[in-house]
Design a protein around this motif. Structure first.
Motif, mmCIF file in Angstrom:
data_model
loop_
_atom_site.group_PDB
_atom_site.id
_atom_site.type_symbol
_atom_site.label_atom_id
_atom_site.label_comp_id
_atom_site.label_asym_id
_atom_site.label_seq_id
_atom_site.Cartn_x
_atom_site.Cartn_y
_atom_site.Cartn_z
ATOM 1 N N GLY A 95 0.848 -1.194 0.000
ATOM 2 C CA GLY A 95 0.000 0.000 0.000
ATOM 3 C C GLY A 95 0.878 1.237 0.000
ATOM 4 O O GLY A 95 2.083 1.141 0.094
ATOM 5 N N PHE A 96 0.338 2.383 -0.044
ATOM 6 C CA PHE A 96 -1.073 2.756 -0.047
ATOM 7 C C PHE A 96 -1.204 3.835 -1.108
ATOM 8 O O PHE A 96 -1.202 5.025 -0.804
ATOM 9 C CB PHE A 96 -1.490 3.282 1.337
ATOM 10 C CG PHE A 96 -1.176 2.296 2.446
ATOM 11 C CD1 PHE A 96 -2.055 1.253 2.703
ATOM 12 C CD2 PHE A 96 -0.004 2.386 3.159
ATOM 13 C CE1 PHE A 96 -1.770 0.336 3.709
ATOM 14 C CE2 PHE A 96 0.282 1.462 4.158
ATOM 15 C CZ PHE A 96 -0.596 0.425 4.430
ATOM 16 N N ALA A 97 -1.259 3.406 -2.352
ATOM 17 C CA ALA A 97 -1.129 4.296 -3.508
ATOM 18 C C ALA A 97 -2.249 5.332 -3.571
ATOM 19 O O ALA A 97 -3.421 5.019 -3.356
ATOM 20 C CB ALA A 97 -1.132 3.471 -4.793
ATOM 21 N N GLN A 113 -12.437 4.706 -4.430
ATOM 22 C CA GLN A 113 -12.907 3.517 -3.735
ATOM 23 C C GLN A 113 -13.059 2.332 -4.696
ATOM 24 O O GLN A 113 -12.721 1.194 -4.357
ATOM 25 C CB GLN A 113 -14.256 3.795 -3.072
ATOM 26 C CG GLN A 113 -14.211 4.827 -1.962
ATOM 27 C CD GLN A 113 -15.585 5.055 -1.371
ATOM 28 O OE1 GLN A 113 -16.114 4.206 -0.658
ATOM 29 N NE2 GLN A 113 -16.163 6.209 -1.672
ATOM 30 N N GLN A 114 -13.556 2.613 -5.899
ATOM 31 C CA GLN A 114 -13.741 1.534 -6.868
ATOM 32 C C GLN A 114 -12.421 0.923 -7.294
ATOM 33 O O GLN A 114 -12.318 -0.292 -7.498
ATOM 34 C CB GLN A 114 -14.509 2.056 -8.099
ATOM 35 C CG GLN A 114 -14.930 0.963 -9.068
ATOM 36 C CD GLN A 114 -15.853 -0.056 -8.423
ATOM 37 O OE1 GLN A 114 -16.888 0.303 -7.872
ATOM 38 N NE2 GLN A 114 -15.484 -1.337 -8.467
ATOM 39 N N ASP A 115 -11.392 1.753 -7.409
ATOM 40 C CA ASP A 115 -10.070 1.233 -7.754
ATOM 41 C C ASP A 115 -9.575 0.258 -6.697
ATOM 42 O O ASP A 115 -9.040 -0.811 -7.016
ATOM 43 C CB ASP A 115 -9.056 2.375 -7.889
ATOM 44 C CG ASP A 115 -9.331 3.281 -9.071
ATOM 45 O OD1 ASP A 115 -9.729 2.767 -10.133
ATOM 46 O OD2 ASP A 115 -9.161 4.506 -8.926
ATOM 47 N N LEU A 116 -9.747 0.619 -5.429
ATOM 48 C CA LEU A 116 -9.307 -0.266 -4.350
ATOM 49 C C LEU A 116 -10.124 -1.545 -4.342
ATOM 50 O O LEU A 116 -9.569 -2.648 -4.154
ATOM 51 C CB LEU A 116 -9.411 0.450 -3.004
ATOM 52 C CG LEU A 116 -9.037 -0.378 -1.768
ATOM 53 C CD1 LEU A 116 -7.658 -1.005 -1.915
ATOM 54 C CD2 LEU A 116 -9.108 0.478 -0.507
ATOM 55 N N GLY A 136 -4.529 0.726 -2.130
ATOM 56 C CA GLY A 136 -4.799 2.118 -2.450
ATOM 57 C C GLY A 136 -5.367 2.892 -1.286
ATOM 58 O O GLY A 136 -6.027 2.338 -0.400
ATOM 59 N N SER A 137 -5.098 4.183 -1.291
ATOM 60 C CA SER A 137 -5.688 5.104 -0.320
ATOM 61 C C SER A 137 -6.666 5.987 -1.082
ATOM 62 O O SER A 137 -6.260 6.942 -1.757
ATOM 63 C CB SER A 137 -4.589 5.950 0.331
ATOM 64 O OG SER A 137 -5.111 6.829 1.283
ATOM 65 N N PRO A 138 -7.963 5.668 -1.034
ATOM 66 C CA PRO A 138 -8.936 6.379 -1.867
ATOM 67 C C PRO A 138 -8.947 7.883 -1.580
ATOM 68 O O PRO A 138 -8.979 8.307 -0.419
ATOM 69 C CB PRO A 138 -10.271 5.736 -1.485
ATOM 70 C CG PRO A 138 -9.912 4.427 -0.894
ATOM 71 C CD PRO A 138 -8.601 4.623 -0.224
ATOM 72 N N MET A 139 -8.971 8.648 -2.647
ATOM 73 C CA MET A 139 -8.961 10.099 -2.514
ATOM 74 C C MET A 139 -10.362 10.691 -2.625
ATOM 75 O O MET A 139 -10.524 11.914 -2.569
ATOM 76 C CB MET A 139 -8.053 10.702 -3.589
ATOM 77 C CG MET A 139 -6.625 10.153 -3.585
ATOM 78 S SD MET A 139 -5.766 10.438 -2.028
ATOM 79 C CE MET A 139 -5.389 12.171 -2.188
ATOM 80 N N ILE A 145 -10.839 9.871 7.873
ATOM 81 C CA ILE A 145 -11.246 8.488 8.164
ATOM 82 C C ILE A 145 -10.956 7.567 6.974
ATOM 83 O O ILE A 145 -11.610 6.536 6.820
ATOM 84 C CB ILE A 145 -12.745 8.419 8.542
ATOM 85 C CG1 ILE A 145 -13.620 9.021 7.439
ATOM 86 C CG2 ILE A 145 -13.005 9.115 9.870
ATOM 87 C CD1 ILE A 145 -15.098 8.717 7.620
ATOM 88 N N VAL A 146 -9.972 7.916 6.165
ATOM 89 C CA VAL A 146 -9.669 7.097 4.996
ATOM 90 C C VAL A 146 -9.289 5.679 5.394
ATOM 91 O O VAL A 146 -9.585 4.723 4.670
ATOM 92 C CB VAL A 146 -8.554 7.750 4.136
ATOM 93 C CG1 VAL A 146 -7.236 7.811 4.895
ATOM 94 C CG2 VAL A 146 -8.377 7.011 2.822
#
Length: 476
Positions: A95-97, A113-116, A136-139, A145-146
């Motif tokens: 992680g955590f792209a 979120q969909q990518d992760l 992944g770290s959703p943006m 609260i990610v």
């Protein structure tokens, strides 16, 4: 099993003694009052005002001895079991792209979120992804609260064991609540952990207060932890590899001492991201030979101590899916594996761990399969030496029709799934596709056809409730 050893026994002892001296003379910044008190009671030299601790040799040695040598973790199905420690070697994602790479257009965009969810689903289907570190770290979610979204999306989209970071004490407690809901309670989670909490040490010799709180809470509850230390040679550690390794091990011993003070039964894996700084670009180097050697060195030190170890591997600094990606990922996979690193994390990310690529995740599955065949080595016995078969075939026959060949070729010979070995004319006739094209097709096929073992609806609702509660509390 093939094993690479960089150091002699006397050199291992020198590195160890240097690490102990560093902890005794330099010490560590530990900003946690409860831990400071416990370490003081154990005999450490504690400066409460400056949160500074010097750890005597005997206490460090005791912490190493009392660290669990091996421990099991589980997949969400509560049946699949992986053991960390000993001679076990496993591979996982990293992680955590915050970016995703589109190999077709050669452009980057922010992770969603969909990518992760997609990455987790593909990882779930790939044979050689044994652990899922949340890629992944959703943006597109609130930053505060990610980590909750990362835990939830990982639990929902793969059954494999999850490794993820928690931002602070409340974050790790929320993650444990989610996992407990899935397995049927905290006691069940403690017995068969489906999650591992990642925390990082800040080199040199310093802990972040919020991260340390998360670590302490996980230890108290007996939840496995993945403690990452990433000293950078020439920047946050000495420019020499031996010096960086000694500092790296000193930081690990400090965390083992904290673990012993909090809960000596808590399972912990030490996980190195030791690297160097590129003196021309001022960037961290994850694909270089130094990275691979340092991780083989950490593995040898960990085996010397008899404790579980992990860290980076299958990594590249390249910004696209090119030759540089291939050779860096292959070498940072095979050298730590030959060194005996128990858990090697790096599959699926490029650009120094900043960017997620679904195609690369599929290619990395192929690379890891290749590496596993090398590490397994060559079995030598009467059956594999096959003199009787040679006698039977003689000087004019062929081995292709022998039963011995049928019985052994699948085990002995690496059989690729993406790698092209066809004749040039056949390759051209088939479309002259580069490997990333085949990888993209496989990724798309998995997303369309693979079914992840589902979580019951009522459990999904409980996970969602944890995220909603955190949003109400922390997002203004």
């Amino acid at each position: 099993m093939v094993r690479l050893e960089l150091f002699s026994k006397s050199e291992l002892q020198e590195i160890h003694l240097t690490s102990l001296d560093a902890l005794k003379e330099i010490g560590v910044i530990i900003p946690h009052d409860e831990v400071l008190r416990k370490l003081d009671e154990l005999g450490a030299e504690v400066d409460y005002k400056n949160k500074h601790v010097r750890i005597p040799h005997y206490l460090a040695e005791e912490a190493i001895r009392k660290t669990p040598h091996r421990y099991p973790v589980y997949y969400r199905d509560m049946k699949t079991r992986k053991v960390l420690g000993g001679n076990e070697i496993h591979f996982g994602t990293v992680g955590f792209a915050t970016n995703v790479y589109d190999v077709k257009t050669r452009t980057y965009r922010r992770t969603t979120q969909q990518d992760l969810a997609n990455a987790a689903k593909i990882a779930d289907a790939l044979e050689n992804v044994e652990f899922f570190m949340t890629m992944g770290s959703p943006m597109d979610v609130p930053h505060e609260i990610v980590d909750r979204y990362m835990w939830m999306l990982s639990f929902l989209n793969t059954k494999k064991h999850i490794i993820n970071e928690s931002m602070h004490k409340e974050g790790v407690l929320d993650a444990i609540e989610m996992a407990s809901a899935i397995v049927g309670g905290k006691e069940e989670l403690r017995k068969k952990p489906i999650m591992t909490v990642l925390i990082s040490i800040t080199s040199p010799f310093r802990y972040d207060p919020a991260t340390l709180e998360a670590y302490v809470e996980a230890c108290k509850l007996g939840i496995p932890t993945f403690v990452n230390s990433g000293p950078m040679g020439g920047a946050t550690s000495p420019a020499t590899l031996a010096g960086t390794l000694a500092l790296n091990m000193a930081e690990f011993i400090s965390v083992l001492t904290i673990r012993m003070a909090v809960n000596e039964k808590a399972p912990t894996i030490i996980a190195s991201w030791a690297r160097i700084i590129d003196m021309l670009e001022s960037t961290a180097v994850l694909g270089g030979p130094e990275f691979a050697m340092l991780h083989a060195g950490v593995a040898q030190m960990a085996h010397y101590y008899g404790i579980p170890c992990g860290g980076g591997g299958v990594l590249s600094d390249s910004k696209t899916l090119d030759n540089q990606t291939g050779y860096e990922k292959a070498l940072t996979a095979v050298i730590p594996a030959l060194g005996g690193l128990n858990l090697i994390c790096g599959m699926g990310l490029i650009a120094s761990e900043n960017t997620l690529s679904l195609e690369e995740l599929v290619i990395d599955d192929e690379i890891v399969s290749y590496v596993k065949r090398i590490v397994r080595g060559i079995e030598v016995n009467e059956e594999t030496l096959a003199l009787d078969v040679m006698r039977r075939v003689g000087t004019t026959g062929s081995f292709i029709k022998e039963r011995h060949t049928l019985e052994h070729f699948r085990k002995e010979m690496w059989l690729p799934k993406l790698t092209d070995r066809s004749f040039p004319d056949a390759w051209v006739k088939a479309g002259a596709h580069d490997i990333w094209v085949k990888a993209r097709e496989k990724a798309e096929k998995i997303l369309a056809e693979h079914t992840v073992e589902p979580i019951p609806q009522e459990i999904k609702e409980r996970l969602d409730a944890v995220v909603k509660r955190a949003k109400e509390r922390y997002v203004k």
